[in-house]
Design a protein around this motif. Structure first.
Motif, PDB file in Angstrom:
ATOM      1  N   ASP A   1      36.891  26.804  31.164  1.00  0.00           N
ATOM      2  CA  ASP A   1      37.391  28.108  30.473  1.00  0.00           C
ATOM      3  C   ASP A   1      36.884  29.061  31.296  1.00  0.00           C
ATOM      4  O   ASP A   1      38.044  30.111  31.430  1.00  0.00           O
ATOM      5  CB  ASP A   1      36.780  28.288  29.159  1.00  0.00           C
ATOM      6  N   LYS A   2      35.874  29.154  31.993  1.00  0.00           N
ATOM      7  CA  LYS A   2      35.764  30.474  33.129  1.00  0.00           C
ATOM      8  C   LYS A   2      36.754  30.123  34.381  1.00  0.00           C
ATOM      9  O   LYS A   2      37.392  31.167  34.610  1.00  0.00           O
ATOM     10  CB  LYS A   2      34.498  30.183  33.415  1.00  0.00           C
ATOM     11  N   LEU A   3      37.139  29.058  34.417  1.00  0.00           N
ATOM     12  CA  LEU A   3      38.123  28.946  35.901  1.00  0.00           C
ATOM     13  C   LEU A   3      39.503  29.297  35.245  1.00  0.00           C
ATOM     14  O   LEU A   3      40.197  29.998  36.064  1.00  0.00           O
ATOM     15  CB  LEU A   3      38.082  27.361  36.132  1.00  0.00           C
ATOM     16  N   LEU A   4      39.946  28.891  34.051  1.00  0.00           N
ATOM     17  CA  LEU A   4      41.335  29.351  33.633  1.00  0.00           C
ATOM     18  C   LEU A   4      41.154  30.913  33.585  1.00  0.00           C
ATOM     19  O   LEU A   4      42.325  31.538  33.824  1.00  0.00           O
ATOM     20  CB  LEU A   4      41.497  28.690  32.103  1.00  0.00           C
ATOM     21  N   TYR A   5      40.208  31.698  33.056  1.00  0.00           N
ATOM     22  CA  TYR A   5      40.285  33.042  32.807  1.00  0.00           C
ATOM     23  C   TYR A   5      40.457  33.631  34.200  1.00  0.00           C
ATOM     24  O   TYR A   5      41.085  34.477  34.281  1.00  0.00           O
ATOM     25  CB  TYR A   5      38.930  33.322  31.916  1.00  0.00           C
ATOM     26  N   TRP A   6      39.336  33.126  35.096  1.00  0.00           N
ATOM     27  CA  TRP A   6      39.739  33.850  36.636  1.00  0.00           C
ATOM     28  C   TRP A   6      40.872  33.650  37.099  1.00  0.00           C
ATOM     29  O   TRP A   6      41.519  34.548  37.654  1.00  0.00           O
ATOM     30  CB  TRP A   6      38.453  32.832  37.363  1.00  0.00           C
ATOM     31  N   ALA A   7      41.392  32.311  36.995  1.00  0.00           N
ATOM     32  CA  ALA A   7      42.814  32.219  37.429  1.00  0.00           C
ATOM     33  C   ALA A   7      43.824  33.048  36.878  1.00  0.00           C
ATOM     34  O   ALA A   7      44.647  33.656  37.485  1.00  0.00           O
ATOM     35  CB  ALA A   7      43.292  30.653  37.414  1.00  0.00           C
ATOM     36  N   ARG A   8      43.735  32.961  35.428  1.00  0.00           N
ATOM     37  CA  ARG A   8      44.799  33.983  34.693  1.00  0.00           C
ATOM     38  C   ARG A   8      44.782  35.443  35.329  1.00  0.00           C
ATOM     39  O   ARG A   8      45.641  36.044  35.395  1.00  0.00           O
ATOM     40  CB  ARG A   8      44.549  33.930  33.273  1.00  0.00           C
ATOM     41  N   THR A   9      43.565  36.025  35.533  1.00  0.00           N
ATOM     42  CA  THR A   9      43.182  37.421  35.984  1.00  0.00           C
ATOM     43  C   THR A   9      44.047  37.581  37.420  1.00  0.00           C
ATOM     44  O   THR A   9      44.516  38.549  37.535  1.00  0.00           O
ATOM     45  CB  THR A   9      41.785  37.611  36.074  1.00  0.00           C
ATOM     46  N   LEU A  10      43.789  36.503  38.321  1.00  0.00           N
ATOM     47  CA  LEU A  10      44.447  36.581  39.564  1.00  0.00           C
ATOM     48  C   LEU A  10      45.918  36.709  39.525  1.00  0.00           C
ATOM     49  O   LEU A  10      46.433  37.494  40.188  1.00  0.00           O
ATOM     50  CB  LEU A  10      44.118  35.315  40.400  1.00  0.00           C
ATOM     51  N   PHE A  11      46.585  35.815  38.824  1.00  0.00           N
ATOM     52  CA  PHE A  11      48.039  35.808  38.626  1.00  0.00           C
ATOM     53  C   PHE A  11      48.732  36.551  37.852  1.00  0.00           C
ATOM     54  O   PHE A  11      49.774  36.989  38.033  1.00  0.00           O
ATOM     55  CB  PHE A  11      48.361  34.499  38.243  1.00  0.00           C
ATOM     56  N   LEU A  12      47.839  37.534  37.037  1.00  0.00           N
ATOM     57  CA  LEU A  12      48.563  38.576  36.439  1.00  0.00           C
ATOM     58  C   LEU A  12      48.161  39.802  37.220  1.00  0.00           C
ATOM     59  O   LEU A  12      48.986  41.011  37.034  1.00  0.00           O
ATOM     60  CB  LEU A  12      47.601  38.835  35.045  1.00  0.00           C
ATOM     61  N   ASN A  13      47.467  39.902  38.303  1.00  0.00           N
ATOM     62  CA  ASN A  13      47.375  40.984  39.241  1.00  0.00           C
ATOM     63  C   ASN A  13      48.739  41.220  39.954  1.00  0.00           C
ATOM     64  O   ASN A  13      49.313  40.283  40.244  1.00  0.00           O
ATOM     65  CB  ASN A  13      46.314  40.741  40.105  1.00  0.00           C
ATOM     66  N   THR A  14      49.073  42.630  40.019  1.00  0.00           N
ATOM     67  CA  THR A  14      50.478  42.900  40.589  1.00  0.00           C
ATOM     68  C   THR A  14      50.046  43.801  42.030  1.00  0.00           C
ATOM     69  O   THR A  14      50.996  44.114  42.623  1.00  0.00           O
ATOM     70  CB  THR A  14      51.233  43.797  39.846  1.00  0.00           C
ATOM     71  N   ASP A  15      48.924  44.034  42.348  1.00  0.00           N
ATOM     72  CA  ASP A  15      48.611  44.983  43.333  1.00  0.00           C
ATOM     73  C   ASP A  15      48.015  43.727  44.481  1.00  0.00           C
ATOM     74  O   ASP A  15      46.870  43.367  44.675  1.00  0.00           O
ATOM     75  CB  ASP A  15      47.554  45.682  43.300  1.00  0.00           C
ATOM     76  N   VAL A  16      49.079  43.400  45.304  1.00  0.00           N
ATOM     77  CA  VAL A  16      48.754  42.256  46.398  1.00  0.00           C
ATOM     78  C   VAL A  16      47.564  42.860  47.486  1.00  0.00           C
ATOM     79  O   VAL A  16      46.728  41.831  47.485  1.00  0.00           O
ATOM     80  CB  VAL A  16      50.074  42.067  47.195  1.00  0.00           C
ATOM     81  N   GLN A  17      47.426  43.928  47.753  1.00  0.00           N
ATOM     82  CA  GLN A  17      46.457  44.439  48.646  1.00  0.00           C
ATOM     83  C   GLN A  17      45.116  44.131  47.965  1.00  0.00           C
ATOM     84  O   GLN A  17      44.016  44.110  48.407  1.00  0.00           O
ATOM     85  CB  GLN A  17      46.820  45.792  48.960  1.00  0.00           C
ATOM     86  N   ALA A  18      44.849  44.441  46.538  1.00  0.00           N
ATOM     87  CA  ALA A  18      43.758  44.226  46.022  1.00  0.00           C
ATOM     88  C   ALA A  18      43.435  42.965  45.631  1.00  0.00           C
ATOM     89  O   ALA A  18      42.036  42.935  45.168  1.00  0.00           O
ATOM     90  CB  ALA A  18      43.855  45.109  44.566  1.00  0.00           C
ATOM     91  N   LEU A  19      44.084  41.925  45.977  1.00  0.00           N
ATOM     92  CA  LEU A  19      43.796  40.359  45.583  1.00  0.00           C
ATOM     93  C   LEU A  19      42.543  39.698  46.180  1.00  0.00           C
ATOM     94  O   LEU A  19      41.716  39.349  45.275  1.00  0.00           O
ATOM     95  CB  LEU A  19      45.070  39.508  45.991  1.00  0.00           C
ATOM     96  N   PRO A  20      42.254  40.202  47.361  1.00  0.00           N
ATOM     97  CA  PRO A  20      40.848  39.623  47.870  1.00  0.00           C
ATOM     98  C   PRO A  20      39.746  40.052  47.237  1.00  0.00           C
ATOM     99  O   PRO A  20      38.816  39.301  46.728  1.00  0.00           O
ATOM    100  CB  PRO A  20      41.092  40.067  49.549  1.00  0.00           C
ATOM    101  N   GLN A  21      39.748  41.370  47.136  1.00  0.00           N
ATOM    102  CA  GLN A  21      38.492  42.010  46.080  1.00  0.00           C
ATOM    103  C   GLN A  21      38.370  41.585  45.094  1.00  0.00           C
ATOM    104  O   GLN A  21      37.341  41.271  44.276  1.00  0.00           O
ATOM    105  CB  GLN A  21      38.661  43.289  46.282  1.00  0.00           C
ATOM    106  N   LEU A  22      39.708  41.532  44.364  1.00  0.00           N
ATOM    107  CA  LEU A  22      39.529  41.071  42.819  1.00  0.00           C
ATOM    108  C   LEU A  22      39.203  39.676  42.900  1.00  0.00           C
ATOM    109  O   LEU A  22      38.665  39.116  41.864  1.00  0.00           O
ATOM    110  CB  LEU A  22      41.056  40.962  42.350  1.00  0.00           C
ATOM    111  N   ILE A  23      39.499  38.708  43.849  1.00  0.00           N
ATOM    112  CA  ILE A  23      38.825  37.305  43.485  1.00  0.00           C
ATOM    113  C   ILE A  23      37.590  37.308  43.889  1.00  0.00           C
ATOM    114  O   ILE A  23      36.837  36.636  43.047  1.00  0.00           O
ATOM    115  CB  ILE A  23      39.632  36.504  44.875  1.00  0.00           C
ATOM    116  N   ALA A  24      36.908  38.010  44.508  1.00  0.00           N
ATOM    117  CA  ALA A  24      35.394  38.185  44.913  1.00  0.00           C
ATOM    118  C   ALA A  24      34.762  38.529  43.592  1.00  0.00           C
ATOM    119  O   ALA A  24      33.720  38.082  43.094  1.00  0.00           O
ATOM    120  CB  ALA A  24      35.282  38.905  45.998  1.00  0.00           C
ATOM    121  N   ASP A  25      35.445  39.731  43.188  1.00  0.00           N
ATOM    122  CA  ASP A  25      34.784  40.386  42.042  1.00  0.00           C
ATOM    123  C   ASP A  25      34.710  39.451  40.563  1.00  0.00           C
ATOM    124  O   ASP A  25      33.497  39.335  40.091  1.00  0.00           O
ATOM    125  CB  ASP A  25      35.289  41.637  41.804  1.00  0.00           C
TER     126      ASP A  25
END
Length: 239
Positions: free
Chosen positions: A88-112
């Motif tokens: 469930d946590k993995l699904l929520y994490w993946a959903r957050t990443l793929f809903l993100n529209t700011d490409v430059q913010a992706l690396p920090q979003l992944i880490a956070d």
């Protein structure tokens, strides 16, 4: 053949415990003919020094086996529940990443999000080979060629103690990192190439904990590999 024909002659060779055991195993009706022996046999209880009957000893052993089976079932249920929580946590994490529209913010979003969803004390990330407009971003700078080669050499996530790898310096508090999980980030497998079908790494994820057992070298890496694959896919717009 008489029942005693299974036993060697006591004159020719002494009867051993193995001989007796073999005789009883090959003479199943012995205790039917001598049922009184079962009631007369006294054994030491495994839980005390008192003598107990054979039937009581067998009942005790059966209860112990049942207890062990119940414990195994509870462990299996607990593992299933833990796996469901992680999924469930993995699904929520993946959903957050793929809903993100700011490409430059992706690396920090992944880490956070990794730190938040999976309670990882420290997470660092670096990505290289990015498009020119992202080349000066913090996540794309400060990576040596040796670190890039090391990332490409990893065929699966690495777990173990902190040995002073360069990637440690990408963490907020490198001195607090005791155990590490290092995840290579790479694209789809190559059909031809110098890496035997494995694409060169274009980044590294570093998970760190002050607990030496959090990312022990003996732990399984299948779940970490799924995180690596999802992060790699999410970062593809940067390249």
């Amino acid at each position: 053949m008489s029942p005693t024909s299974h036993l060697p002659s006591a004159i020719g060779s002494p009867i051993t415990e193995d001989d007796i055991a073999n005789y009883l195993a090959n003479t199943p009706d012995f205790f039917e003919r001598h049922a009184e022996l079962l009631a007369a046999v006294q054994l030491t209880s495994p839980h005390s020094q008192r003598a107990v009957s054979l039937q009581e000893r067998q009942a005790t052993l059966l209860r112990e086996k049942i207890r062990m089976l119940e414990q195994r079932i509870m462990d299996m249920i607990r593992n299933v529940n833990e796996n469901m929580v992680l999924s469930d946590k993995l699904l929520y994490w993946a959903r957050t990443l793929f809903l993100n529209t700011d490409v430059q913010a992706l690396p920090q979003l992944i880490a956070d999000e990794l730190a938040d969803q999976f309670s990882v004390p420290q997470v660092g990330i670096k990505v290289w080979g990015v498009a020119p407009q992202y080349a000066s971003c913090e996540f794309a700078t400060g990576v040596s060629d040796d670190a890039k080669s090391f990332a490409t050499s990893l065929t699966e996530p690495f777990c173990g103690v902190n040995t002073g790898l360069e990637a440690i310096n990408w963490l907020p508090e490198p001195q607090a990192a005791v155990s590490l999980a290092i995840l290579p980030l790479r694209g789809l497998p190559e059909t031809n190439g110098a890496h035997g079908g494995v694409a060169p790494a274009f980044g590294l994820l570093v998970l760190a904990s002050p607990d030496a057992q959090r990312f022990a070298s003996t732990m399984g890496t299948d779940f970490l590999a799924r995180i690596s694959e999802l992060a790699s896919a999410a970062l593809s717009p940067l390249r």
